[in-house]
Design a protein around this motif. Structure first.
Motif, PDB file in Angstrom:
ATOM      1  N   ARG A   1      -7.772   2.057   3.107  1.00  0.00           N
ATOM      2  CA  ARG A   1      -6.782   0.982   3.443  1.00  0.00           C
ATOM      3  C   ARG A   1      -7.352  -0.363   3.561  1.00  0.00           C
ATOM      4  O   ARG A   1      -8.624  -0.636   3.560  1.00  0.00           O
ATOM      5  CB  ARG A   1      -6.140   1.374   4.861  1.00  0.00           C
ATOM      6  CG  ARG A   1      -7.223   1.109   5.926  1.00  0.00           C
ATOM      7  CD  ARG A   1      -6.817   1.172   7.315  1.00  0.00           C
ATOM      8  NE  ARG A   1      -7.377   1.475   8.396  1.00  0.00           N
ATOM      9  CZ  ARG A   1      -8.296   0.352   8.831  1.00  0.00           C
ATOM     10  NH1 ARG A   1      -8.334  -0.811   8.201  1.00  0.00           N
ATOM     11  NH2 ARG A   1      -9.036   0.437   9.820  1.00  0.00           N
TER      12      ARG A   1
ATOM     13  N   SER B   1     -11.986  -0.629   7.140  1.00  0.00           N
ATOM     14  CA  SER B   1     -12.106   0.760   7.665  1.00  0.00           C
ATOM     15  C   SER B   1     -13.483   1.333   8.018  1.00  0.00           C
ATOM     16  O   SER B   1     -14.331   1.020   7.055  1.00  0.00           O
ATOM     17  CB  SER B   1     -11.231   1.549   6.844  1.00  0.00           C
ATOM     18  OG  SER B   1     -11.898   1.744   5.655  1.00  0.00           O
TER      19      SER B   1
ATOM     20  N   HIS C   1      -9.175  -1.103  -2.270  1.00  0.00           N
ATOM     21  CA  HIS C   1      -8.429  -1.225  -1.116  1.00  0.00           C
ATOM     22  C   HIS C   1      -6.635  -1.216  -1.238  1.00  0.00           C
ATOM     23  O   HIS C   1      -6.367  -1.714  -2.040  1.00  0.00           O
ATOM     24  CB  HIS C   1      -8.732  -2.589  -0.464  1.00  0.00           C
ATOM     25  CG  HIS C   1     -10.048  -2.684   0.065  1.00  0.00           C
ATOM     26  ND1 HIS C   1     -10.413  -2.220   1.441  1.00  0.00           N
ATOM     27  CD2 HIS C   1     -11.188  -3.188  -0.345  1.00  0.00           C
ATOM     28  CE1 HIS C   1     -11.854  -2.570   1.481  1.00  0.00           C
ATOM     29  NE2 HIS C   1     -12.217  -2.987   0.444  1.00  0.00           N
TER      30      HIS C   1
ATOM     31  N   SER D   1      -2.992   0.445   0.474  1.00  0.00           N
ATOM     32  CA  SER D   1      -2.354   1.152   1.503  1.00  0.00           C
ATOM     33  C   SER D   1      -1.453   2.300   0.953  1.00  0.00           C
ATOM     34  O   SER D   1      -1.118   3.271   1.649  1.00  0.00           O
ATOM     35  CB  SER D   1      -1.216   0.399   2.419  1.00  0.00           C
ATOM     36  OG  SER D   1      -0.335  -0.287   1.353  1.00  0.00           O
TER      37      SER D   1
ATOM     38  N   TYR E   1      -4.882  10.379   4.206  1.00  0.00           N
ATOM     39  CA  TYR E   1      -4.688   9.187   3.746  1.00  0.00           C
ATOM     40  C   TYR E   1      -3.367   8.627   4.030  1.00  0.00           C
ATOM     41  O   TYR E   1      -2.904   7.483   4.151  1.00  0.00           O
ATOM     42  CB  TYR E   1      -4.583   9.273   1.995  1.00  0.00           C
ATOM     43  CG  TYR E   1      -4.436   8.041   1.292  1.00  0.00           C
ATOM     44  CD1 TYR E   1      -5.455   7.077   1.683  1.00  0.00           C
ATOM     45  CD2 TYR E   1      -3.370   7.619   0.706  1.00  0.00           C
ATOM     46  CE1 TYR E   1      -5.424   5.614   1.170  1.00  0.00           C
ATOM     47  CE2 TYR E   1      -3.262   6.407   0.180  1.00  0.00           C
ATOM     48  CZ  TYR E   1      -4.374   5.469   0.256  1.00  0.00           C
ATOM     49  OH  TYR E   1      -4.007   4.061  -0.221  1.00  0.00           O
TER      50      TYR E   1
END
Length: 287
Positions: free
Chosen positions: A13, A27, A42, A44, A67
């Motif tokens: 993320r 993270s 990186h 989301s 994830y």
């Protein structure tokens, strides 16, 4: 890394604000990858840009853990050995985002972890490796996840080694399917009309997140996991009582003992300390 694999990239993320000052923080996976000099993606979610990046890297296999998003078919097809998911349940039991939490709430005696071939469906792929873990009577979901994170890491490395050597034998999932959707704040609310065993399981299952809670005078009161008190059966559901230094609450069966509580705007404290601040404990009723 310790098992000797060449990690060509890490997908995790984006940096997120942490603490009161909202400092952008990577993270833990990104921080470790940076220490090791591994390329970091990186994101989301696995969108078109991420898929193109993975396509450029052309990994042999992708290992995925917690994830939290679906991987599109076009991305699934890039690694020649596919995507291998480490999932913390004994599939097909508890497919979804909160398998350990739901197992504790349901009262499962045994849980575990599996590695499986990721497909477009929700945790539906064939299973490659399995391990089991007993659920203790005082285990919280946090304690179980901590143990499974260590044993599961070993299982994942073993699975990848088996894939590399051609020894892996994926098997279709068999058995009853159950779903484990992500927990919400409402999942942490204690229903005192339920039997004490169910109350205890829910409190342990939502610890540490999203946390157990009840209401008192319209305000939320957070709770640590409770202890069962089958010796006390004369307290009404939601009603509080003292037994020596113990603070008890009635349920649909027998009482439970509060351990720690956190009133709104205050820090977590011992239940006995909180009780001393109440004018008349016997008049206190949790909703």
């Amino acid at each position: 890394m310790a098992a000797g694999f060449e990690i060509v990239a890490v997908l995790t993320r984006p940096d997120a604000p942490v603490g009161r000052k909202r400092v952008l923080t990577p993270s833990p996976v990104a921080a470790r990858a940076a220490e090791l000099g591994i390329d970091i993606i990186h994101a989301s979610r696995v969108d078109t840009a991420v898929t193109e990046r993975i396509g450029e890297i052309r990994p042999d296999v992708a290992a995925i853990v917690a994830y939290g998003g679906l991987v599109p078919r076009v991305a699934l097809d890039i690694p020649r050995h596919g995507w291998i998911n480490l999932h913390f349940s004994l599939l097909p039991a508890w497919r979804g985002a909160a398998p350990v939490q739901r197992a504790v709430i349901a009262g499962d005696d045994i849980t575990g972890a599996v590695t499986f071939q990721l497909e477009e469906g929700l945790d539906t792929g064939p299973v490659i490796g399995t391990l089991t873990e007993a659920v203790g009577p005082e285990d919280t979901s946090g304690a179980l996840l901590e143990r499974l994170s260590h044993s599961g890491a070993v299982l994942l490395a073993q699975t990848l080694s088996a894939i590399g050597s051609g020894a892996a034998s994926p098997l279709p999932q068999e058995g009853e399917v159950s779903l484990a959707p992500k927990l919400t704040i409402d999942d942490g609310r204690i229903d005192w009309s339920e039997p004490a065993l169910s109350v205890g399981r829910r409190a342990r299952g939502v610890t540490p997140e999203p946390g157990a809670w009840t209401t008192l005078d319209g305000q939320r009161l957070k709770l640590e996991p409770v202890r069962l008190r089958p010796d006390v059966t004369d307290v009404q559901p939601g009603q509080l009582a003292l037994a020596g230094k113990s603070v008890l609450v009635g349920t649909g069966s027998h009482a439970v003992e509060l351990t720690k509580v956190q009133p709104a705007g205050k820090k977590m404290m011992a239940a006995a300390d909180w009780a001393r601040g109440q004018a008349s404990l016997e008049s206190v009723v949790f909703q």
